[in-house]
Design a protein around this motif. Structure first.
Motif, PDB file in Angstrom:
ATOM      1  N   LEU A 151     166.960 -37.477  64.121  1.00  0.00           N
ATOM      2  CA  LEU A 151     166.283 -38.672  64.605  1.00  0.00           C
ATOM      3  C   LEU A 151     164.898 -38.311  65.147  1.00  0.00           C
ATOM      4  O   LEU A 151     163.930 -39.049  64.930  1.00  0.00           O
ATOM      5  N   LEU A 152     164.785 -37.200  65.847  1.00  0.00           N
ATOM      6  CA  LEU A 152     163.481 -36.769  66.357  1.00  0.00           C
ATOM      7  C   LEU A 152     162.488 -36.586  65.210  1.00  0.00           C
ATOM      8  O   LEU A 152     161.320 -37.003  65.315  1.00  0.00           O
ATOM      9  N   ASP A 153     162.926 -35.965  64.123  1.00  0.00           N
ATOM     10  CA  ASP A 153     162.022 -35.765  62.984  1.00  0.00           C
ATOM     11  C   ASP A 153     161.542 -37.100  62.435  1.00  0.00           C
ATOM     12  O   ASP A 153     160.351 -37.253  62.102  1.00  0.00           O
ATOM     13  N   ARG A 154     162.426 -38.079  62.332  1.00  0.00           N
ATOM     14  CA  ARG A 154     162.027 -39.386  61.811  1.00  0.00           C
ATOM     15  C   ARG A 154     161.075 -40.087  62.777  1.00  0.00           C
ATOM     16  O   ARG A 154     160.117 -40.744  62.351  1.00  0.00           O
ATOM     17  N   MET A 155     161.322 -39.958  64.061  1.00  0.00           N
ATOM     18  CA  MET A 155     160.467 -40.595  65.066  1.00  0.00           C
ATOM     19  C   MET A 155     159.028 -40.095  64.946  1.00  0.00           C
ATOM     20  O   MET A 155     158.079 -40.886  64.880  1.00  0.00           O
ATOM     21  N   PHE A 156     158.856 -38.780  64.902  1.00  0.00           N
ATOM     22  CA  PHE A 156     157.494 -38.245  64.898  1.00  0.00           C
ATOM     23  C   PHE A 156     156.856 -38.324  63.510  1.00  0.00           C
ATOM     24  O   PHE A 156     155.618 -38.353  63.400  1.00  0.00           O
ATOM     25  N   ALA A 157     157.673 -38.368  62.485  1.00  0.00           N
ATOM     26  CA  ALA A 157     157.111 -38.582  61.143  1.00  0.00           C
ATOM     27  C   ALA A 157     156.435 -39.949  61.065  1.00  0.00           C
ATOM     28  O   ALA A 157     155.467 -40.126  60.297  1.00  0.00           O
ATOM     29  N   ALA A 158     156.903 -40.918  61.851  1.00  0.00           N
ATOM     30  CA  ALA A 158     156.317 -42.259  61.841  1.00  0.00           C
ATOM     31  C   ALA A 158     154.878 -42.262  62.337  1.00  0.00           C
ATOM     32  O   ALA A 158     154.120 -43.198  62.028  1.00  0.00           O
ATOM     33  N   ILE A 159     154.479 -41.237  63.090  1.00  0.00           N
ATOM     34  CA  ILE A 159     153.082 -41.146  63.530  1.00  0.00           C
ATOM     35  C   ILE A 159     152.391 -39.930  62.902  1.00  0.00           C
ATOM     36  O   ILE A 159     151.358 -39.466  63.387  1.00  0.00           O
ATOM     37  N   GLY A 160     152.969 -39.431  61.811  1.00  0.00           N
ATOM     38  CA  GLY A 160     152.311 -38.399  61.021  1.00  0.00           C
ATOM     39  C   GLY A 160     152.462 -36.980  61.540  1.00  0.00           C
ATOM     40  O   GLY A 160     151.649 -36.110  61.199  1.00  0.00           O
ATOM     41  N   LEU A 161     153.506 -36.704  62.329  1.00  0.00           N
ATOM     42  CA  LEU A 161     153.709 -35.356  62.855  1.00  0.00           C
ATOM     43  C   LEU A 161     155.025 -34.780  62.324  1.00  0.00           C
ATOM     44  O   LEU A 161     156.027 -35.493  62.215  1.00  0.00           O
ATOM     45  N   ALA A 162     155.027 -33.470  62.023  1.00  0.00           N
ATOM     46  CA  ALA A 162     156.226 -32.813  61.496  1.00  0.00           C
ATOM     47  C   ALA A 162     156.256 -31.367  61.953  1.00  0.00           C
ATOM     48  O   ALA A 162     155.216 -30.699  62.009  1.00  0.00           O
ATOM     49  N   ARG A 163     157.457 -30.884  62.228  1.00  0.00           N
ATOM     50  CA  ARG A 163     157.581 -29.496  62.708  1.00  0.00           C
ATOM     51  C   ARG A 163     157.219 -28.483  61.634  1.00  0.00           C
ATOM     52  O   ARG A 163     156.837 -27.360  61.951  1.00  0.00           O
ATOM     53  N   GLN A 164     157.361 -28.833  60.363  1.00  0.00           N
ATOM     54  CA  GLN A 164     157.099 -27.889  59.285  1.00  0.00           C
ATOM     55  C   GLN A 164     155.668 -27.947  58.768  1.00  0.00           C
ATOM     56  O   GLN A 164     155.309 -27.198  57.858  1.00  0.00           O
ATOM     57  N   SER A 165     154.830 -28.787  59.340  1.00  0.00           N
ATOM     58  CA  SER A 165     153.463 -28.919  58.849  1.00  0.00           C
ATOM     59  C   SER A 165     152.657 -27.658  59.153  1.00  0.00           C
ATOM     60  O   SER A 165     152.633 -27.193  60.297  1.00  0.00           O
ATOM     61  N   PRO A 166     151.970 -27.116  58.158  1.00  0.00           N
ATOM     62  CA  PRO A 166     151.109 -25.955  58.405  1.00  0.00           C
ATOM     63  C   PRO A 166     149.807 -26.344  59.098  1.00  0.00           C
ATOM     64  O   PRO A 166     149.102 -25.472  59.631  1.00  0.00           O
ATOM     65  N   ASP A 167     149.492 -27.634  59.079  1.00  0.00           N
ATOM     66  CA  ASP A 167     148.283 -28.138  59.719  1.00  0.00           C
ATOM     67  C   ASP A 167     148.561 -28.346  61.207  1.00  0.00           C
ATOM     68  O   ASP A 167     149.377 -29.189  61.582  1.00  0.00           O
ATOM     69  N   ALA A 168     147.873 -27.604  62.062  1.00  0.00           N
ATOM     70  CA  ALA A 168     148.141 -27.670  63.497  1.00  0.00           C
ATOM     71  C   ALA A 168     147.906 -29.067  64.059  1.00  0.00           C
ATOM     72  O   ALA A 168     148.557 -29.455  65.036  1.00  0.00           O
ATOM     73  N   THR A 169     146.996 -29.823  63.454  1.00  0.00           N
ATOM     74  CA  THR A 169     146.712 -31.164  63.969  1.00  0.00           C
ATOM     75  C   THR A 169     147.825 -32.148  63.654  1.00  0.00           C
ATOM     76  O   THR A 169     147.888 -33.216  64.263  1.00  0.00           O
ATOM     77  N   ARG A 170     148.697 -31.793  62.701  1.00  0.00           N
ATOM     78  CA  ARG A 170     149.789 -32.687  62.310  1.00  0.00           C
ATOM     79  C   ARG A 170     151.163 -32.035  62.533  1.00  0.00           C
ATOM     80  O   ARG A 170     152.171 -32.522  62.032  1.00  0.00           O
ATOM     81  N   ALA A 171     151.180 -30.963  63.288  1.00  0.00           N
ATOM     82  CA  ALA A 171     152.407 -30.188  63.446  1.00  0.00           C
ATOM     83  C   ALA A 171     153.053 -30.437  64.812  1.00  0.00           C
ATOM     84  O   ALA A 171     152.450 -30.995  65.734  1.00  0.00           O
ATOM     85  N   LEU A 172     154.294 -30.005  64.901  1.00  0.00           N
ATOM     86  CA  LEU A 172     155.053 -30.014  66.159  1.00  0.00           C
ATOM     87  C   LEU A 172     155.538 -28.604  66.449  1.00  0.00           C
ATOM     88  O   LEU A 172     155.860 -27.840  65.524  1.00  0.00           O
ATOM     89  N   TYR A 173     155.607 -28.275  67.728  1.00  0.00           N
ATOM     90  CA  TYR A 173     156.222 -27.029  68.175  1.00  0.00           C
ATOM     91  C   TYR A 173     157.298 -27.423  69.186  1.00  0.00           C
ATOM     92  O   TYR A 173     157.018 -28.133  70.154  1.00  0.00           O
ATOM     93  N   ILE A 174     158.544 -26.974  68.945  1.00  0.00           N
ATOM     94  CA  ILE A 174     159.695 -27.496  69.688  1.00  0.00           C
ATOM     95  C   ILE A 174     160.448 -26.361  70.374  1.00  0.00           C
ATOM     96  O   ILE A 174     160.715 -25.315  69.766  1.00  0.00           O
ATOM     97  N   THR A 175     160.821 -26.596  71.613  1.00  0.00           N
ATOM     98  CA  THR A 175     161.642 -25.639  72.355  1.00  0.00           C
ATOM     99  C   THR A 175     162.541 -26.407  73.319  1.00  0.00           C
ATOM    100  O   THR A 175     162.530 -27.645  73.347  1.00  0.00           O
ATOM    101  N   ASN A 176     163.324 -25.674  74.095  1.00  0.00           N
ATOM    102  CA  ASN A 176     164.207 -26.266  75.110  1.00  0.00           C
ATOM    103  C   ASN A 176     163.996 -25.574  76.447  1.00  0.00           C
ATOM    104  O   ASN A 176     163.497 -24.441  76.512  1.00  0.00           O
ATOM    105  N   VAL A 177     164.430 -26.260  77.505  1.00  0.00           N
ATOM    106  CA  VAL A 177     164.442 -25.604  78.821  1.00  0.00           C
ATOM    107  C   VAL A 177     165.423 -24.445  78.797  1.00  0.00           C
ATOM    108  O   VAL A 177     165.110 -23.333  79.221  1.00  0.00           O
ATOM    109  N   MET A 178     166.625 -24.694  78.301  1.00  0.00           N
ATOM    110  CA  MET A 178     167.678 -23.677  78.256  1.00  0.00           C
ATOM    111  C   MET A 178     167.784 -23.109  76.847  1.00  0.00           C
ATOM    112  O   MET A 178     167.912 -23.873  75.880  1.00  0.00           O
ATOM    113  N   PRO A 179     167.771 -21.803  76.689  1.00  0.00           N
ATOM    114  CA  PRO A 179     167.902 -21.221  75.360  1.00  0.00           C
ATOM    115  C   PRO A 179     169.349 -21.041  74.918  1.00  0.00           C
ATOM    116  O   PRO A 179     169.585 -20.637  73.774  1.00  0.00           O
TER     117      PRO A 179
END
Length: 276
Positions: A151-179
């Motif tokens: 669902l997160l991927d679909r949400m951010f794809a709606a505004i043109g952002l994706a975790r796999q994008s090589p373009d930093a202006t259209r990319a996402l970087y994802i982490t958590n508080v707890m590993p």
């Protein structure tokens, strides 16, 4: 030859008198020299009493056993201080990943299959901070890969952002508080969070995004030191020198689809912020 009866009578009288004196305690009736009993009494009275007192008050000599000294107390370890030191020494994201994997003071790591560090493009302008891995994340070692991640991927794809994008202006970087995944997907305790916040802050410093999105109560508490995500969501703030946008966690949206309206508004706000 006959015995003088008068002498014999005196002998018996003297013997009887001697026995009587012995019974009274006169054990030394005869000596070589005369004894002045008055002088003995005065001598005994004049004898110092401290000798007797020392004899009476001196404690008995008791044999003592040597007792081994107790070992010195083990210094108490402060996991937060250890985390701060380990995080500060990491100069790259790979070094930080290893520092987290080597951190021994969080018991969650014992029950986890994988250390979930991050996913996406480290050069992205947008860094998303979630709560903790779930079952799918723990199995794959990546954040947000289960239903909530889809669902997160679909949400951010709606505004043109994706975790796999090589373009930093259209990319996402994802982490958590707890590993590491908490048992039964429970919320991490304040103690567990406190020892991992130094690693998260260092993660932000090394990735250096333009802005941070905190999704859910746990990252809001870790980054903003506030809870109440339904109240905080949509309100831009600052933390660690970065603009921060609190948003509802995708898992919350799966349980409460009506809240997707507010999330869409937050996504549009994020898009406007990136364009501005």
């Amino acid at each position: 030859m006959g015995i003088d009866t008068e002498i014999l009578s005196d002998w018996h009288a003297s013997h009887a008198a001697l026995q009587w004196l012995q019974e009274l305690g006169a054990l030394d009736p005869v000596g070589d020299d005369p004894v002045d009993r008055y002088a003995l009494a005065e001598r005994d009275a004049a004898a110092p009493r401290d000798t007797a007192l020392r004899t009476q008050s001196a404690p008995p000599q008791v044999a003592t056993r040597s007792v081994a000294e107790p070992p010195p107390p083990v210094p108490k370890i402060d996991p937060v201080a250890v985390a701060q030191t380990a995080a500060s020494r990491a100069t790259t994201l790979d070094a930080l990943r290893q520092a987290i994997a080597d951190f021994p003071h969080c018991d969650l790591r014992r029950g986890a299959r994988n250390t979930v560090f991050a996913d996406g493009n480290p050069a992205a302008r947008v860094m998303i901070v979630g709560e903790a891995p779930g079952r799918d994340e723990d199995q794959q070692g990546l954040p947000f890969v289960g239903r909530a991640g889809q669902l997160l991927d679909r949400m951010f794809a709606a505004i043109g952002l994706a975790r796999q994008s090589p373009d930093a202006t259209r990319a996402l970087y994802i982490t958590n508080v707890m590993p590491w995944r908490p048992p039964s997907n429970r919320e991490p305790t304040p103690e567990e969070m406190a020892m991992m916040v130094p690693f998260l802050q260092r993660h932000v410093e090394l990735a250096d995004p333009d802005l941070i999105v905190v999704m859910g109560n746990t990252p809001a508490q870790a980054v903003l030191r506030q809870r109440g995500i339904t109240r905080l969501r949509g309100g831009w703030t600052q933390a660690w020198g970065k603009p921060v946008l609190p948003m509802l966690h995708p898992a919350y949206l799966l349980r409460n689809p009506i809240a997707k309206r507010e999330t869409w508004a937050d996504l549009l706000s994020l898009q406007a912020h990136l364009r501005g």
